[in-house]
Scaffold this active site. Structure first.
Site, mmCIF file in Angstrom:
data_model
loop_
_atom_site.group_PDB
_atom_site.id
_atom_site.type_symbol
_atom_site.label_atom_id
_atom_site.label_comp_id
_atom_site.label_asym_id
_atom_site.label_seq_id
_atom_site.Cartn_x
_atom_site.Cartn_y
_atom_site.Cartn_z
ATOM 1 C CB CYS A 61 -0.002 8.478 10.078
ATOM 2 S SG CYS A 61 1.175 9.268 9.326
ATOM 3 C CB CYS B 95 -0.956 1.228 13.420
ATOM 4 S SG CYS B 95 0.186 0.624 12.207
ATOM 5 C CB CYS C 194 2.129 0.585 16.964
ATOM 6 S SG CYS C 194 3.712 0.235 16.774
ATOM 7 C CD GLU D 174 -3.447 -1.375 2.097
ATOM 8 O OE1 GLU D 174 -2.907 0.509 2.992
ATOM 9 O OE2 GLU D 174 -3.718 -1.833 2.795
ATOM 10 C CB CYS E 76 3.706 -3.666 11.040
ATOM 11 S SG CYS E 76 5.300 -3.397 12.044
ATOM 12 C CB CYS F 279 3.675 7.156 2.264
ATOM 13 S SG CYS F 279 3.817 6.153 3.448
HETATM 14 S S1 SF4 Z 1 2.886 1.936 13.805
HETATM 15 FE FE1 SF4 Z 1 1.912 0.810 12.628
HETATM 16 S S2 SF4 Z 1 3.216 0.081 10.807
HETATM 17 FE FE2 SF4 Z 1 4.587 1.610 11.868
HETATM 18 S S3 SF4 Z 1 5.479 -0.195 13.020
HETATM 19 FE FE3 SF4 Z 1 3.864 0.552 14.796
HETATM 20 S S4 SF4 Z 1 2.639 -1.379 13.942
HETATM 21 FE FE4 SF4 Z 1 4.464 -1.356 12.268
#
Ligand code: SF4
Length: 371
Positions: free
Chosen positions: A341, A122, A119, A90, A115, A108
């Site tokens: 974001c 996210c 987080c 993406e 990932c 971006c």
């Molecule tokens: S914000 Fe999302 S994409 Fe970025 S490191 Fe944390 S989990 Fe991974």
């Protein structure tokens, strides 16, 4: 895509060079032993034409991917590239208005599919890590933006899906290719790498930023909390990479003063937005030359938190400035198409991943179940 006719027949077995995954010098070297490809200065000229005009050099096989979905909100364009196995990258093209009224675009890019960092604010984290991207997959996002979507990006930020320091074996070569004068020719000062705060990864990136031509490479660090207690709640990696270690690594960053580190702070109501949090984060950042970039939280799917109110964002910004901290606010673009974001990530792929067979790399440090 235009293709030039090969100048000589190809033998049965050889791996055609991929100009998406090589610097100009690397491409010229690879061409020396590849039948039907241009040689020497001609190889460099063909490499340049490939990146500037989209003309595929004879005898080569760039791993270009078709564009899958394309979603538009205003001038913000989110697009996906289709990878083998039903996966996708993406990317988001974000317009930047300049003082003279013209518009440039920032791309971006993703460095992984999914990932592993977990987080909690996210969307991508909810996928877990599915696959590392290769350098060519990363450069392919620039190529698609330029030659398929039709907007050549001025800036590149590694802020899409994935943690760049978790895949530096691909990200570092990709930066070299993107900055190559014969290739995409994006100045290092227009490239930013955003990390969750992996100290060893920052040091490794710093070695690239110490090389001639890369001194102005930009580092962004996702801090998002005033102390380890709050940070560990929303960013599990803090348990492995606490803020003291992170500060050590950031203080060793070799970038020039003009490319001071950008500290990203996603402002989440009731979590990290109190006046005392602002004071604490400013105190933490005092030894560092940096800019604090406050990002109003973009709610992910099924988010436990709302977006912050305008007044709370303004109050946090004003207090940080009063504390003497250089502070900016990042505007939110693309929230309606889940392109802002922390909002990237395909829920269909996430669901499929649980029954997938071999495309999954496996979860690593920092992964948490969020459902
Ligand atoms: S914000 Fe999302 S994409 Fe970025 S490191 Fe944390 S989990 Fe991974």
């Amino acid at each position: 895509m235009k293709r030039q006719a090969p100048s000589s027949p190809n033998p049965d077995s050889w791996i055609p060079p991929d100009p998406l995954g090589l610097t100009g010098a690397g491409f010229a070297t690879a061409c020396q032993s590849a039948p039907g490809t241009p040689r020497g200065l001609e190889a460099i000229a063909a490499y340049r034409r490939f990146h500037r005009e989209g003309i595929v050099p004879p005898g080569t096989d760039p791993r270009l991917h078709a564009i899958g979905r394309r979603e538009i909100e205003g001038e913000t364009i989110k697009f996906t590239l289709e990878l083998p196995g039903g996966l996708e990258t993406e990317s988001v093209l974000i317009p930047m208005r300049r003082r003279d009224g013209s518009t440039t675009r920032t791309l971006c890019v993703s460095s992984q599919v999914g990932c592993a960092m977990g987080c909690r604010f996210c969307e991508t984290a909810r996928m877990g890590l599915i696959r590392h991207l290769e350098a060519s997959d990363i450069v392919a996002q620039w190529h698609a933006a330029t030659h398929q979507v039709g907007h050549r990006p001025k800036n590149i930020v590694f802020m899409g899906m994935g943690e760049p320091t978790d895949n530096l074996d691909a990200v570092l070569p990709a930066i070299r290719i993107l900055a190559d004068h014969d290739g995409p020719s994006v100045a290092a000062s227009n490239i930013s790498v955003s990390t969750v705060g992996n100290p060893d990864g920052i040091r490794r990136l710093g070695r690239l930023a110490s090389e001639p031509g890369f001194h102005r490479l930009n580092l962004a660090v996702s801090l998002n909390a005033p102390n380890d207690r709050i940070r560990a709640r929303i960013m599990p990696v803090d348990r492995d990479w606490p803020m003291d270690d992170l500060m050590d690594a950031m203080r060793g960053w070799p970038g020039r003063p003009k490319s001071a580190i950008c500290i990203e702070y996603v402002l989440i109501p009731g979590v990290n937005d109190a006046p005392e949090h602002c004071d604490e984060v400013c105190e933490y950042l005092r030894p560092l030359r940096c800019s604090l970039n406050v990002i109003p939280y973009n709610p992910r799917r099924n988010s436990p938190w709302p977006a912050p109110t305008e007044s709370s964002v303004e109050a946090f910004l004003a207090r940080a400035i009063a504390n003497g901290q250089f502070t900016k606010r990042r505007g939110t673009k693309g929230r309606d198409v889940m392109a802002a974001c922390g909002q990237l990530g395909n829920p269909d792929i996430r669901a499929r991943r649980r029954v997938s067979d071999g495309t999954r790399v496996g979860l690593t440090r920092g992964s948490v179940a969020l459902d």
